[in-house]
Write an enzyme that holds these catalytic residues in place. Structure first.
Site: not given
Ligand code: SAH
Length: 400
Positions: A344, A217
């Site tokens: 991840c 970030r």
């Molecule tokens: N970038 C974020 C963490 C991402 S975690 C940060 O900096 O905190 C993964 C995210 O993907 C979750 O918020 C989940 O709600 C979302 N997610 C899961 N499947 C998804 C999909 N098919 N389309 C969009 N978002 C999705």
């Protein structure tokens, strides 16, 4: 005490410091070894290698807690490890500090406590038990956490996948101190309020927030000035807020969770950044296709999907998914723009992920050039002999 005898040819990684004893490495187990009991791990000649809790139904039946034969695996040892983890964060990592009081307090193997994850949210902690052995000793661990960290509340959060394998139940909620309505914490000066996992009406994912992307970030904030930013899989908007504060001209956050987007919007508002960020709820793949059809491009795209390979068996399939997502994302990057692509998936190695991203880019006639490789910050520390522990891979690249 139960004794776990290793097969010849399976000793070296454990001897070097890899904390996992895989089922296929085990020749035989001498009784009495029951779920969650302490076992000693010996090499084929009978030399002591380490001591840990036994998880008979797991593909990883033992995770080594101590390599010192004279050190009993008891509550006092668990307490010393908790104290060492708190001390390391305070004295080496300056956590907490004035700007950041949300961070990982216990990172399982990295802190010599395999099977235990604890995240700090200001005065509250969220604890997650991943093995039956750690869960058995949760009372002692919770006491040690309160004593050494000074936390006033500890909540327990579930990990259904681990609980199923290991065979124990979790009731999410406060396990020490009063319940909290929100996990309130700061990360790099942003103040977050997130309903804890399991809260009535819906709460956060995992322990509540993803601390592992803190350094990414910060990198995005540095790169955002004057750029149009797309934050895919935004969760509560960690990257979006960073980009907006860094001077992005506009930010689009995409996630499938309304809870996450509502929380992102509230945080953006209290940070005075709301007018810069647009929120789109939907499946990221569909949104990407739609944006491409509309002819939209961005100068910086962050792609941070959830874990796509749960284990080694899923890596082949996950490769295909990462390739497709990265191809879609590259189409949305303006020529010469930037892509921050994340994985991840513990089961996918860093070199493998680079190849997959390059392949996805070539599928849409683009080239990615790596500027930086990032990953989990030092509160997510990892034993040197445990490559799988470095689960987060982040590629910061120019897309030509
Ligand atoms: N970038 C974020 C963490 C991402 S975690 C940060 O900096 O905190 C993964 C995210 O993907 C979750 O918020 C989940 O709600 C979302 N997610 C899961 N499947 C998804 C999909 N098919 N389309 C969009 N978002 C999705």
């Amino acid at each position: 005490m139960g004794i776990v005898h290793l097969r010849p040819g399976h000793v070296q990684p454990v001897w070097t410091g890899h904390p996992w004893v895989f089922a296929q490495a085990i020749a035989k187990v001498d009784a009495p070894a029951s779920a969650g009991s302490v076992v000693d791990v010996l090499d084929p000649r009978g030399n002591f290698l380490g001591r840990g809790y036994y998880s008979p139904d797991s593909a990883i039946p033992v995770r080594i807690v101590t390599r010192d034969a004279s050190e009993p695996l008891d509550d006092a040892l668990l307490s010393r490890r908790v104290k060492a983890a708190v001390d390391l964060r305070r004295s080496v990592l300056s956590l907490p500090d004035a700007n950041t009081n949300g961070f990982r307090l216990i990172h399982a193997e990295g802190d010599g406590l395999p099977g235990l994850i604890v995240d700090a949210y200001g005065d509250a902690l969220a604890a997650q038990f991943l093995t039956v052995g750690m869960k058995r000793h949760s009372d002692a661990i919770l006491r040690a956490l309160a004593e050494h960290s000074g936390a006033t509340t500890i909540i327990e959060v579930a990990s259904p996948r681990h609980q199923k394998i290991e065979g124990f139940e979790v009731k999410e909620g406060p396990v020490l101190g009063p319940a909290v309505e929100h996990l309130i914490f700061r990360e790099r000066g942003f103040e977050w309020r997130i309903q804890p996992p399991g809260a009535p009406g819906g709460g956060g994912q995992k322990t509540g927030y993803y601390f592992d992307q803190r350094e990414t970030r910060a990198a995005v904030e540095q790169l955002a000035k004057g750029r149009r930013v797309l934050d895919l899989y935004s969760y509560v908007g960690g990257f979006s807020l960073a980009a907006a504060r860094g001077g992005a001209t506009e930010v689009t956050a995409v996630d499938s969770s309304q809870f996450a987007l509502d929380c992102a919007a509230k945080t953006a508002e209290s940070a005075g950044l709301a007018e810069k960020i647009r929120f789109l709820r939907g499946d990221a793949r569909k949104v990407m296709a739609q944006l491409a059809d509309e002819g939209r491009v961005f100068d910086l795209v962050v792609l941070d999907p959830p874990k796509l390979a749960m284990g080694a068996r899923d890596v082949d399939e996950a490769r295909g998914m990462y390739r497709k997502l990265n191809a879609l994302a590259c189409r949305l990057v303006a020529p010469g723009g930037l892509l921050v692509s994340c994985s991840c998936s513990q089961a996918m190695a860093g070199g493998d992920f680079l190849r997959v991203v390059a392949t996805g880019a070539r599928d849409v006639q683009r080239d990615v050039t790596v500027l930086r490789l990032l990953g989990q910050p030092p509160d997510h520390l990892v034993p040197a002999a445990f490559p799988e522990g470095r689960y987060l891979k982040v590629i910061v690249a120019r897309v030509g």
